[in-house]
Design an enzyme around this catalytic site. Structure first.
Site, PDB file in Angstrom:
ATOM      1  N   SER A   1       0.802  -1.226   0.000  1.00 43.60           N
ATOM      2  CA  SER A   1       0.000   0.000   0.000  1.00 43.60           C
ATOM      3  C   SER A   1       0.838   1.280   0.000  1.00 43.60           C
ATOM      4  CB  SER A   1      -0.933   0.013   1.221  1.00 43.60           C
ATOM      5  OG  SER A   1      -0.166   0.020   2.413  1.00 43.60           O
ATOM      6  N   GLY A   2       2.148   1.168   0.196  1.00 39.57           N
ATOM      7  CA  GLY A   2       3.006   2.355   0.232  1.00 39.57           C
ATOM      8  C   GLY A   2       3.461   2.764  -1.166  1.00 39.57           C
ATOM      9  N   TYR A   3       4.326   3.763  -1.194  1.00 40.23           N
ATOM     10  CA  TYR A   3       4.769   4.282  -2.496  1.00 40.23           C
ATOM     11  C   TYR A   3       5.693   3.304  -3.224  1.00 40.23           C
ATOM     12  CZ  TYR A   3       2.917   8.899  -1.213  1.00 40.23           C
ATOM     13  OH  TYR A   3       2.115   9.937  -0.865  1.00 40.23           O
ATOM     14  N   THR A   4       6.653   2.695  -2.509  1.00 38.14           N
ATOM     15  CA  THR A   4       7.531   1.753  -3.215  1.00 38.14           C
ATOM     16  C   THR A   4       6.741   0.510  -3.615  1.00 38.14           C
ATOM     17  OG1 THR A   4       8.288   0.872  -1.093  1.00 38.14           O
ATOM     18  CG2 THR A   4       9.712   2.451  -2.176  1.00 38.14           C
TER      19      THR A   4
ATOM     20  N   CYS B   1      17.877   4.631  -1.735  1.00 39.69           N
ATOM     21  CA  CYS B   1      17.838   5.515  -2.905  1.00 39.69           C
ATOM     22  C   CYS B   1      19.020   6.481  -2.933  1.00 39.69           C
ATOM     23  CB  CYS B   1      16.515   6.265  -2.971  1.00 39.69           C
ATOM     24  SG  CYS B   1      16.083   7.181  -1.477  1.00 39.69           S
TER      25      CYS B   1
ATOM     26  N   ASN C   1      13.864   8.024  -6.985  1.00 42.46           N
ATOM     27  CA  ASN C   1      14.006   7.258  -5.733  1.00 42.46           C
ATOM     28  C   ASN C   1      13.087   6.052  -5.666  1.00 42.46           C
ATOM     29  OD1 ASN C   1      12.308   9.776  -5.479  1.00 42.46           O
ATOM     30  ND2 ASN C   1      11.494   8.597  -3.762  1.00 42.46           N
TER      31      ASN C   1
END
Lengths: 53, 341
Positions: free
Chosen positions: B9-12, B146, B308
């Site tokens: 559910s996160g960005y990465t 990153c 990133n």
């Protein structure tokens, strides 16, 4: 085939002719074909060139 | 190949899913999230609307699979890694939990005693440019940080050449807001973040440990938050311990990266983008690397730019998956970015 005098990247002759100005594919510096056969290039003169003519 | 993602559910996690749903060799099986269990992936990642019917699965319902990506916050996979290694033949952990070989570095930089130090030596550091063969044969691969990725790729050719003072290197890094994650806290609220040029870590940043581990250099790292959603720019200052010319630098960088599919040397004589710039790399797996020679200060300025969430996280993770699975390394990743953006 020769090398860019700025970054030493390999520069291919392709269909370039003597006097032609082109950019080095690696560092982007402008090069001039000084001799077509055997292929030789030099940094293009920045001030003396009549660009567009 | 069957693949699942823990913590999607996160960005990465979202970036990973964007790559996996279109990867020609991947059958995406499960994506776990307790908070979004039962909801479609598009609820967290609207760019994935109507490209997959998958819904989030509770963590407890994770099934066995061929390869497992872990995209959880730092500190969550440390304890549970033995369990994950039973559920999948291969694991790629995008968190920092298995990046460092020295267990004591976790106490120094993360303030925790590592519960499974025996696994650290068996983990491949997930930067293919440095560890390609190790990754190919690994069961467990750790994603690289990153800022660390950009810094390592910028500095590595200089370190290999032995041409710089190894005890005197400074990295000045800038990063976009997505690097803080989807739950970035008060500092990531728009009213606080917008317009800043914030030196959020003057010294002691966690990625220092990775950069030093992978380059062998002693590094002073300072990190800034800048006005961008994606992107890392690492400007590295190193001091020559021997005479060198720009042609020498070209040779060292070309020797290191001429055959790398996702590292481009960028040092051009003309144009607007003469040195690496993260903006034009958004959404891509490229890391652009450049340099300048400062004869006045006997300094080399090495610079690297990346996205990133891509080369700094999900992109490199998929690159590692390709290597671990015997696929072409660039499969599902070979696209360029947007311009203008």
């Amino acid at each position: 085939m020769t090398q860019c005098p700025e970054c030493e990247a390999v520069v291919q002759k392709g269909d370039k002719i003597e006097g032609e100005i082109f950019s080095c594919p690696e560092c982007g510096v402008e090069l001039e074909v000084t001799v077509a056969e055997p292929f030789a290039v030099a940094l293009a003169p920045q001030e003396a060139e009549d660009w567009g003519e | 190949m069957k693949v699942s993602v823990v913590g999607g559910s996160g960005y990465t996690g979202g970036e990973l899913l964007r790559l996996l749903v279109r990867h020609p060799k991947v059958e995406l099986e499960q994506v776990t999230s307790d908070s979004l269990a039962g909801k479609p992936l598009g609820r967290a990642h609207p760019n994935l609307r109507k490209v997959t019917d998958l819904t989030f699965t509770p963590h407890a319902e994770l099934e066995e699979t061929d390869l497992l990506f872990l995209a959880m916050p730092h500190g969550r996979s440390m304890e549970r890694m033995p369990e994950f290694l039973v559920r999948a033949a291969k694991v790629v952990d995008l968190s920092a939990d298995f990046r460092l070989r020295d267990p004591k570095a976790y106490e120094t930089y993360y303030g925790v005693k590592h519960p499974h130090p025996e696994l650290l030596a068996k983990t491949a550091y997930g930067l293919p440019e440095l560890h390609r063969e190790e990754i190919r044969n690994a069961t467990l691969v750790s994603g690289a940080g990153c800022i660390a990725t950009a810094s390592i790729l910028a500095l590595r050719p200089l370190a290999l050449a032995g041409a710089i003072d190894p005890a005197k290197v400074v990295v000045d890094a800038k990063s976009g807001s997505s690097a803080s994650g989807a739950d970035g806290g008060p500092a990531s609220v728009h009213a606080e973040r917008s317009g800043v040029m914030r030196l959020y870590s003057a010294e002691g940043h966690r990625h220092t440990a990775e950069i030093e581990q992978e380059t062998g250099l002693t590094v002073g790292l300072s990190c800034h938050a800048v006005e961008a959603v994606r992107g890392v720019l690492a400007t590295c200052h190193a001091f020559l311990n021997q005479p060198a010319t720009e042609k020498d630098l070209w040779r060292w960088y070309r020797d290191a990266y001429a055959k790398e599919p996702f590292v481009r040397l960028v040092k051009e004589a003309g144009g607007i983008y003469r040195l690496p710039e993260p903006k034009i790399l958004a959404g891509t797996n490229y890391c652009d690397v450049g340099f300048a020679l400062d004869g006045h200060a006997n300094r080399v300025v090495a610079v690297a730019a990346l996205d990133n969430l891509m080369k700094g996280a999900a992109g490199s993770a998929v690159q590692c998956m390709n290597l671990m699975s015997g696929y072409s390394e660039t499969l599902g990743l070979d696209f360029v970015g947007l311009h203008p953006i």
